[in-house]
Write an enzyme that holds these catalytic residues in place. Structure first.
Site, PDB file in Angstrom:
ATOM      1  N   SER A  40     -30.141 -43.118  90.689  1.00 23.65           N
ATOM      2  CA  SER A  40     -30.719 -44.449  90.597  1.00 23.65           C
ATOM      3  C   SER A  40     -30.183 -45.205  89.379  1.00 23.65           C
ATOM      4  O   SER A  40     -29.018 -45.565  89.345  1.00 23.65           O
ATOM      5  CB  SER A  40     -32.241 -44.341  90.591  1.00 23.65           C
ATOM      6  OG  SER A  40     -32.822 -45.591  90.847  1.00 23.65           O
TER       7      SER A  40
ATOM      8  N   GLY B 258     -33.578 -41.677  87.090  1.00 22.00           N
ATOM      9  CA  GLY B 258     -33.604 -43.125  87.250  1.00 22.00           C
ATOM     10  C   GLY B 258     -34.658 -43.731  86.349  1.00 22.00           C
ATOM     11  O   GLY B 258     -35.097 -43.113  85.390  1.00 22.00           O
ATOM     12  N   GLY B 259     -35.059 -44.944  86.668  1.00 24.55           N
ATOM     13  CA  GLY B 259     -36.073 -45.588  85.843  1.00 24.55           C
ATOM     14  C   GLY B 259     -36.119 -47.081  86.071  1.00 24.55           C
ATOM     15  O   GLY B 259     -35.669 -47.590  87.093  1.00 24.55           O
TER      16      GLY B 259
ATOM     17  N   LYS C 191     -33.741 -59.318  98.523  1.00 24.75           N
ATOM     18  CA  LYS C 191     -33.138 -59.959  97.356  1.00 24.75           C
ATOM     19  C   LYS C 191     -32.860 -58.939  96.256  1.00 24.75           C
ATOM     20  O   LYS C 191     -31.795 -58.947  95.635  1.00 24.75           O
ATOM     21  CB  LYS C 191     -34.057 -61.069  96.833  1.00 24.75           C
ATOM     22  CG  LYS C 191     -34.069 -62.308  97.699  1.00 24.75           C
ATOM     23  CD  LYS C 191     -35.090 -63.293  97.204  1.00 24.75           C
ATOM     24  CE  LYS C 191     -34.451 -64.277  96.289  1.00 24.75           C
ATOM     25  NZ  LYS C 191     -35.327 -65.398  95.936  1.00 24.75           N
TER      26      LYS C 191
ATOM     27  N   PRO D 185     -33.099 -50.005  94.750  1.00 23.88           N
ATOM     28  CA  PRO D 185     -34.291 -50.328  93.951  1.00 23.88           C
ATOM     29  C   PRO D 185     -35.569 -49.997  94.719  1.00 23.88           C
ATOM     30  O   PRO D 185     -35.643 -50.166  95.934  1.00 23.88           O
ATOM     31  CB  PRO D 185     -34.191 -51.842  93.738  1.00 23.88           C
ATOM     32  CG  PRO D 185     -32.845 -52.249  94.186  1.00 23.88           C
ATOM     33  CD  PRO D 185     -32.318 -51.181  95.081  1.00 23.88           C
TER      34      PRO D 185
END
Length: 174
Positions: free
Chosen positions: A105, A72-73, A145, A130
């Protein structure tokens, strides 16, 4: 990262046949370009892949293969790469490889954006929620959000590419 025209063999042949079937493209052995996304998704890696994609477009490539193995990142870097894939004049085949690799991710978003998504045996995708890195309490509304935005992005990509929107959304929310 590697960007080279490759000779047709094995998996490349399969991807080229898929490209021919889906896009009606004439496909030649020297018109498949390959780039890699390894390790964490960063702006530096994304810039290099975008350069590779532009070079493939300028060469008249019939297919761009992005080999993925990432935990991911950064979300902004991921969005930039997703936009480049969506804007690409060359079909992008994202391929999670080698065996044991992952598209976790950020990799989930990138694989979902590709025209063709493929995975080697014993690879995995998912865990796309996230993560907020901060030195204090993070506002719960802000977390929600971010999660809603990420889920909406994956749902839109799934709908665009004819993929399982419910599963991809759950990779963010569950």
């Amino acid at each position: 990262m590697l960007l080279v025209p490759v000779k047709i063999k094995g998996f490349a042949l399969c991807l080229m046949l898929i490209a021919l079937a889906f896009f009606g493209l004439p496909v030649y052995a020297d018109s498949v370009w390959v780039s890699q996304l390894q390790n964490e998704v960063t702006l530096g890696q994304v810039d290099k892949i975008k350069e590779d994609l532009i070079a493939a477009e300028k060469s008249g490539a019939a297919l761009f293969v992005l080999r993925i193995d990432t935990p991911g990142g950064a979300m902004e870097a991921t969005r930039i790469l997703v936009q480049a894939i969506l804007d690409s004049q060359v079909p992008v085949a994202a391929y999670v490889a080698p065996a044991g690799a992952r598209a976790s991710s950020a990799g989930t978003y990138i694989l979902s954006a590709a025209h063709i998504a493929a995975m080697s045996p014993a690879t995995n995708i998912g865990s796309a929620k996230p993560v907020v890195l901060s030195f204090g309490d993070v506002d719960e509304d802000m977390k929600q959000k971010l999660e809603n935005d990420a889920a909406a992005q994956l749902r839109a990509l799934a709908q665009l590419r004819g993929r399982n929107a419910n599963w991809l959304t759950e990779s963010v929310t569950e």
